[in-house]
Design a protein around this motif. Structure first.
Motif, PDB file in Angstrom:
ATOM      1  N   LEU A 203       1.224  -1.364   0.153  1.00 33.16           N
ATOM      2  CA  LEU A 203       0.103  -0.374  -0.068  1.00 33.16           C
ATOM      3  C   LEU A 203       0.983   1.301  -0.400  1.00 33.16           C
ATOM      4  N   LYS A 204       1.334   1.237   0.694  1.00 38.56           N
ATOM      5  CA  LYS A 204       2.450   2.844   0.787  1.00 38.56           C
ATOM      6  C   LYS A 204       3.354   2.763  -0.657  1.00 38.56           C
ATOM      7  N   GLN A 205       4.526   1.238  -1.162  1.00 37.14           N
ATOM      8  CA  GLN A 205       4.924   1.884  -2.553  1.00 37.14           C
ATOM      9  C   GLN A 205       3.279   2.553  -3.373  1.00 37.14           C
ATOM     10  N   HIS A 206       2.457   1.532  -3.286  1.00 39.20           N
ATOM     11  CA  HIS A 206       1.296   2.249  -4.241  1.00 39.20           C
ATOM     12  C   HIS A 206       0.613   3.370  -4.184  1.00 39.20           C
ATOM     13  N   MET A 207       1.330   4.178  -2.825  1.00 39.56           N
ATOM     14  CA  MET A 207       0.585   5.534  -2.285  1.00 39.56           C
ATOM     15  C   MET A 207       1.260   6.556  -3.599  1.00 39.56           C
ATOM     16  N   SER A 208       2.280   5.967  -3.714  1.00 34.79           N
ATOM     17  CA  SER A 208       3.722   6.918  -4.218  1.00 34.79           C
ATOM     18  C   SER A 208       3.013   7.695  -5.839  1.00 34.79           C
ATOM     19  N   ILE A 209       2.110   6.656  -5.966  1.00 34.48           N
ATOM     20  CA  ILE A 209       1.224   6.315  -7.797  1.00 34.48           C
ATOM     21  C   ILE A 209       0.348   8.548  -7.222  1.00 34.48           C
ATOM     22  N   HIS A 210      -0.208   8.337  -5.896  1.00 35.44           N
ATOM     23  CA  HIS A 210      -1.058   9.632  -5.815  1.00 35.44           C
ATOM     24  C   HIS A 210      -0.025  10.940  -5.663  1.00 35.44           C
ATOM     25  N   THR A 211       1.561  10.173  -4.682  1.00 40.32           N
ATOM     26  CA  THR A 211       1.574  11.309  -4.246  1.00 40.32           C
ATOM     27  C   THR A 211       2.821  12.104  -5.141  1.00 40.32           C
ATOM     28  N   GLY A 212       3.042  11.128  -5.955  1.00 39.37           N
ATOM     29  CA  GLY A 212       3.990  11.554  -7.316  1.00 39.37           C
ATOM     30  C   GLY A 212       5.859  11.341  -6.410  1.00 39.37           C
ATOM     31  N   GLU A 213       5.528  10.462  -4.989  1.00 40.02           N
ATOM     32  CA  GLU A 213       7.192  10.655  -4.374  1.00 40.02           C
ATOM     33  C   GLU A 213       7.860   9.745  -5.289  1.00 40.02           C
ATOM     34  N   LYS A 214       9.324   9.893  -5.168  1.00 40.49           N
ATOM     35  CA  LYS A 214      10.065   8.876  -5.851  1.00 40.49           C
ATOM     36  C   LYS A 214      11.247   9.301  -4.742  1.00 40.49           C
ATOM     37  N   PRO A 215      11.451   8.850  -3.880  1.00 42.80           N
ATOM     38  CA  PRO A 215      12.462   8.473  -2.842  1.00 42.80           C
ATOM     39  C   PRO A 215      13.968   7.796  -3.314  1.00 42.80           C
ATOM     40  N   PHE A 216      13.581   7.080  -3.896  1.00 43.28           N
ATOM     41  CA  PHE A 216      14.646   6.177  -4.536  1.00 43.28           C
ATOM     42  C   PHE A 216      16.084   6.134  -5.520  1.00 43.28           C
TER      43      PHE A 216
END
Length: 252
Positions: A203-216
């Motif tokens: 779920l946490k990984q999926h949320m990056s789709i909505h937030t646009g977050e790219k931490p890696f």
């Protein structure tokens, strides 16, 4: 029937009379022997000794309670779940599970706990304290349970077995998450799109789709990714790794 002296003492139970006073802290008692016992809290005197482990106590009642540790006697029973305890204090702490009482508060993040021990463990998150050390690789942990789980990496022990496919796991939590593959259970819900997942990490990984977050981030070219799997796949461009082989002509 009572003697005159005993009757006078007994009546205080009903009247609440406490004529005997501690000269140090002014606390009052209904019997002289209770004052004598109480005074040991000021003097530090501990005249009662456990014959098993030689621990000293200031009161006979405390020694009697302590002896249950050695005898295994569990006289205090939870009326809700039937669990037995050696000490009354242990039962009192246990009852907080049923009544959801959490009187101990973290001064840093305001999280509440039912026991002082839980609060103490939690505080290590803020202090960074890691008192538990692995004797094999020197890695440090803030919780004894975390060290115990870590040790399975060295021993290879996997005590938790899936009853469906017989796959083995080192942690109970890993088995529980795995079982969701067979049951189809997906308890983690995305509050944005409503999609369900069987693991909080997914779920946490999926949320990056909505937030646009790219931490890696790729350390070679600086390109960033939302998932570790995508970064790992990208790194093959730089390493030249070609792990996929054509089964027809064996060309990579």
């Amino acid at each position: 029937m009572f003697t005159q002296k005993d009757l006078k003492r007994h009546v205080r139970i009903h009247t609440g009379g406490k004529p005997f006073k501690c000269e140090v802290c002014d606390k009052v008692f209904n019997r002289t022997e209770h004052v004598k016992e109480h005074m040991r809290s000021h003097t530090g005197e501990k005249p009662f000794k456990c014959e098993v482990c030689h621990k000293m106590f200031s009161r006979t009642g405390h020694l009697k309670q302590h002896m249950k540790i050695h005898t295994g006697e569990k006289a205090f029973k939870c009326e809700i779940c039937g669990k037995l305890f050696v000490q009354k204090g242990q039962l009192k702490e246990h009852m907080r599970i049923h009544i959801e009482e959490k009187p101990f508060k973290c001064a840093v993040c305001d999280k509440l706990f039912s026991r002082t021990g839980y609060l103490k463990q939690h505080m290590r998150i803020h202090t960074g304290e890691k008192p538990f050390k692995c004797e094999l690789c020197d890695e440090m942990f803030n919780h004894n349970g975390s060290l115990k789980m870590h040790m399975s990496n060295h021993t290879g022990v996997k005590p938790f077995k899936c009853e469906v496919c017989d796959k083995m796991f080192t942690r109970k939590g890993d088995l529980k998450r795995h079982t969701m593959i067979h049951t189809g259970e997906k308890p983690f819900k995305c509050e944005v799109c409503g999609k369900m997942f069987n693991h909080s990490g997914v779920l946490k990984q999926h949320m990056s789709i909505h937030t646009g977050e790219k931490p890696f981030k790729c350390e070679v070219c600086g390109k960033i990714f939302s998932r570790t799997g995508h970064l790992k796949q990208h790194m093959k461009i730089h390493t030249g790794e070609k792990p996929f082989k054509c089964e027809m002509c064996e060309v990579f």
